[in-house]
Design a protein around this motif. Structure first.
Motif, PDB file in Angstrom:
ATOM      1  N   ALA A   1     -12.270  17.784   3.829  1.00 55.63           N
ATOM      2  CA  ALA A   1     -12.438  17.497   2.823  1.00 55.63           C
ATOM      3  C   ALA A   1     -14.078  17.525   1.923  1.00 55.63           C
ATOM      4  O   ALA A   1     -14.829  17.700   1.209  1.00 55.63           O
ATOM      5  N   TRP A   2     -14.344  17.233   3.394  1.00 53.21           N
ATOM      6  CA  TRP A   2     -15.511  16.389   3.724  1.00 53.21           C
ATOM      7  C   TRP A   2     -16.591  18.016   3.969  1.00 53.21           C
ATOM      8  O   TRP A   2     -17.500  18.244   3.957  1.00 53.21           O
ATOM      9  N   VAL A   3     -16.430  18.823   4.527  1.00 50.54           N
ATOM     10  CA  VAL A   3     -16.511  20.208   4.851  1.00 50.54           C
ATOM     11  C   VAL A   3     -16.887  20.626   2.931  1.00 50.54           C
ATOM     12  O   VAL A   3     -17.206  21.250   2.580  1.00 50.54           O
ATOM     13  N   ILE A   4     -15.480  20.716   1.987  1.00 50.14           N
ATOM     14  CA  ILE A   4     -15.334  20.744   0.284  1.00 50.14           C
ATOM     15  C   ILE A   4     -16.804  20.427   0.128  1.00 50.14           C
ATOM     16  O   ILE A   4     -17.662  20.566  -0.884  1.00 50.14           O
ATOM     17  N   ALA A   5     -16.840  19.367   0.368  1.00 53.51           N
ATOM     18  CA  ALA A   5     -18.230  18.559  -0.002  1.00 53.51           C
ATOM     19  C   ALA A   5     -19.246  18.928  -0.431  1.00 53.51           C
ATOM     20  O   ALA A   5     -20.057  19.102  -0.872  1.00 53.51           O
ATOM     21  N   ARG A   6     -19.412  18.767   1.355  1.00 57.80           N
ATOM     22  CA  ARG A   6     -21.398  19.478   1.700  1.00 57.80           C
ATOM     23  C   ARG A   6     -21.345  20.700   1.478  1.00 57.80           C
ATOM     24  O   ARG A   6     -22.372  21.220   0.860  1.00 57.80           O
ATOM     25  N   LYS A   7     -20.508  22.258   1.450  1.00 60.28           N
ATOM     26  CA  LYS A   7     -21.189  22.880   1.663  1.00 60.28           C
ATOM     27  C   LYS A   7     -20.011  23.616  -0.156  1.00 60.28           C
ATOM     28  O   LYS A   7     -21.126  24.852  -0.194  1.00 60.28           O
ATOM     29  N   PHE A   8     -19.899  22.282  -0.313  1.00 59.28           N
ATOM     30  CA  PHE A   8     -19.306  23.536  -1.529  1.00 59.28           C
ATOM     31  C   PHE A   8     -19.883  22.845  -2.647  1.00 59.28           C
ATOM     32  O   PHE A   8     -19.461  22.799  -3.990  1.00 59.28           O
ATOM     33  N   GLN A   9     -20.180  21.680  -2.804  1.00 52.38           N
ATOM     34  CA  GLN A   9     -21.001  20.360  -3.373  1.00 52.38           C
ATOM     35  C   GLN A   9     -19.909  20.309  -4.439  1.00 52.38           C
ATOM     36  O   GLN A   9     -20.385  19.963  -5.930  1.00 52.38           O
ATOM     37  N   THR A  10     -18.025  19.791  -4.236  1.00 51.94           N
ATOM     38  CA  THR A  10     -17.190  20.004  -4.953  1.00 51.94           C
ATOM     39  C   THR A  10     -16.627  19.119  -4.759  1.00 51.94           C
ATOM     40  O   THR A  10     -16.637  19.296  -3.009  1.00 51.94           O
ATOM     41  N   THR A  11     -15.093  18.668  -5.376  1.00 46.73           N
ATOM     42  CA  THR A  11     -14.180  18.387  -4.116  1.00 46.73           C
ATOM     43  C   THR A  11     -12.960  19.521  -4.555  1.00 46.73           C
ATOM     44  O   THR A  11     -13.119  19.634  -5.231  1.00 46.73           O
ATOM     45  N   GLY A  12     -12.206  18.371  -4.430  1.00 45.26           N
ATOM     46  CA  GLY A  12     -10.455  19.411  -4.280  1.00 45.26           C
ATOM     47  C   GLY A  12      -9.470  18.720  -3.870  1.00 45.26           C
ATOM     48  O   GLY A  12      -9.534  17.252  -3.550  1.00 45.26           O
ATOM     49  N   VAL A  13      -8.049  19.052  -3.565  1.00 42.24           N
ATOM     50  CA  VAL A  13      -6.356  18.668  -2.887  1.00 42.24           C
ATOM     51  C   VAL A  13      -6.609  19.147  -1.673  1.00 42.24           C
ATOM     52  O   VAL A  13      -6.414  20.616  -1.969  1.00 42.24           O
ATOM     53  N   THR A  14      -6.207  18.784  -0.782  1.00 41.25           N
ATOM     54  CA  THR A  14      -5.122  19.616  -0.319  1.00 41.25           C
ATOM     55  C   THR A  14      -3.700  19.918  -0.337  1.00 41.25           C
ATOM     56  O   THR A  14      -3.330  19.697  -0.751  1.00 41.25           O
ATOM     57  N   SER A  15      -3.869  21.541  -0.363  1.00 39.89           N
ATOM     58  CA  SER A  15      -2.530  21.968  -0.999  1.00 39.89           C
ATOM     59  C   SER A  15      -1.536  22.577   0.390  1.00 39.89           C
ATOM     60  O   SER A  15      -0.382  22.398  -0.423  1.00 39.89           O
TER      61      SER A  15
ATOM     62  N   ARG B   1     -10.853  32.561  -3.999  1.00 39.68           N
ATOM     63  CA  ARG B   1     -11.538  32.210  -5.171  1.00 39.68           C
ATOM     64  C   ARG B   1     -11.570  30.334  -5.715  1.00 39.68           C
ATOM     65  O   ARG B   1     -12.286  29.844  -4.846  1.00 39.68           O
ATOM     66  N   ASN B   2     -10.813  30.096  -6.466  1.00 36.22           N
ATOM     67  CA  ASN B   2     -10.719  28.177  -6.010  1.00 36.22           C
ATOM     68  C   ASN B   2     -10.610  27.753  -4.584  1.00 36.22           C
ATOM     69  O   ASN B   2     -10.026  26.669  -4.606  1.00 36.22           O
ATOM     70  N   LEU B   3      -9.752  28.596  -3.797  1.00 34.39           N
ATOM     71  CA  LEU B   3      -8.991  28.030  -2.520  1.00 34.39           C
ATOM     72  C   LEU B   3      -9.969  28.797  -1.944  1.00 34.39           C
ATOM     73  O   LEU B   3     -10.813  29.748  -1.563  1.00 34.39           O
ATOM     74  N   VAL B   4      -9.922  27.578  -0.720  1.00 31.85           N
ATOM     75  CA  VAL B   4     -10.182  27.245   0.387  1.00 31.85           C
ATOM     76  C   VAL B   4      -9.646  27.585   2.087  1.00 31.85           C
ATOM     77  O   VAL B   4      -8.842  26.749   1.744  1.00 31.85           O
ATOM     78  N   LEU B   5     -10.029  27.713   3.593  1.00 29.57           N
ATOM     79  CA  LEU B   5      -9.815  27.632   4.164  1.00 29.57           C
ATOM     80  C   LEU B   5     -10.272  27.141   4.993  1.00 29.57           C
ATOM     81  O   LEU B   5     -11.691  27.343   5.659  1.00 29.57           O
ATOM     82  N   VAL B   6      -9.841  25.611   5.880  1.00 28.64           N
ATOM     83  CA  VAL B   6     -10.988  25.248   6.689  1.00 28.64           C
ATOM     84  C   VAL B   6     -10.308  24.844   7.955  1.00 28.64           C
ATOM     85  O   VAL B   6      -9.130  24.549   8.359  1.00 28.64           O
ATOM     86  N   ASP B   7     -10.725  25.220   9.322  1.00 32.36           N
ATOM     87  CA  ASP B   7     -10.462  24.995  10.287  1.00 32.36           C
ATOM     88  C   ASP B   7     -10.737  23.979  10.113  1.00 32.36           C
ATOM     89  O   ASP B   7     -11.937  23.610  10.872  1.00 32.36           O
ATOM     90  N   ALA B   8      -9.734  22.759  11.563  1.00 30.99           N
ATOM     91  CA  ALA B   8     -10.946  21.336  11.904  1.00 30.99           C
ATOM     92  C   ALA B   8      -9.916  21.433  13.620  1.00 30.99           C
ATOM     93  O   ALA B   8      -8.916  22.199  13.734  1.00 30.99           O
TER      94      ALA B   8
END
Length: 163
Positions: A69-83, A111-118
């Motif tokens: 979630a913090w990857v999304i906040a920092r790198k995309f400057q937005t929020t969202g939800v894990t689907s 588009r508005n889906l982002v895959l994040v590896d952790a």
């Protein structure tokens, strides 16, 4: 690494289990930006164990989900939800560790889906647990209106959080 400023820290009612410092039961994660990665140095405690001295798998999944979630906040400057989240437990994470390192980065965006590896690493740098989160990102307007999010910045100079 530069420390990421938590944009919700002063909002009344903010009580995130993953990152709110005032949530006594929470994980109290803090985050740093290290190039393409977002990093958290976290100190396990016995209260997060499943089996004796072994961190509960649900807590591990929470650590991984939160950093995504913090990857999304920092790198995309937005929020969202894990689907969707796929987690692989490869070796135990011990609650007796002095610290563990959690790292995450963007794998791809559609588009508005982002895959994040952790990944969770033990103190010696061995991979313990991995996850890929598919994140549904909100528009910046929705993030501001519904999540009170108006951006995520860093502070200070490069620092090593282990010193």
């Amino acid at each position: 690494m530069k420390k990421i400023i938590n944009p919700w820290k002063d909002i009344k009612g903010y009580f995130c289990f993953g990152c709110a410092q005032q949530n006594e039961a929470g994980l109290k994660m803090e985050f740093y930006e290290d190039g393409e990665d977002i990093v958290s140095i976290w100190h396990p405690e016995a209260k997060y164990q499943g089996w004796l001295n072994t961190m509960h798998g649900g807590i591990q999944a929470t650590l991984l989900d939160e950093i995504c979630a913090w990857v999304i906040a920092r790198k995309f400057q937005t929020t969202g939800v894990t689907s969707h989240m796929e987690t692989k437990y490869m070796r135990p994470v011990m609650t007796t560790e002095e610290y563990i390192v959690i790292r995450a980065r963007i794998r791809e965006q559609k588009r508005n889906l982002v895959l994040v590896d952790a990944t969770i690493y033990d103190k010696e740098g061995k991979e313990c647990t991995k996850a890929t989160c598919t994140y549904f990102t909100f528009t910046k307007e929705k993030s501001l209106k519904d999540m009170y999010f108006n951006g995520c910045d860093t502070e200070g100079t490069d620092e090593n959080p282990l010193i």
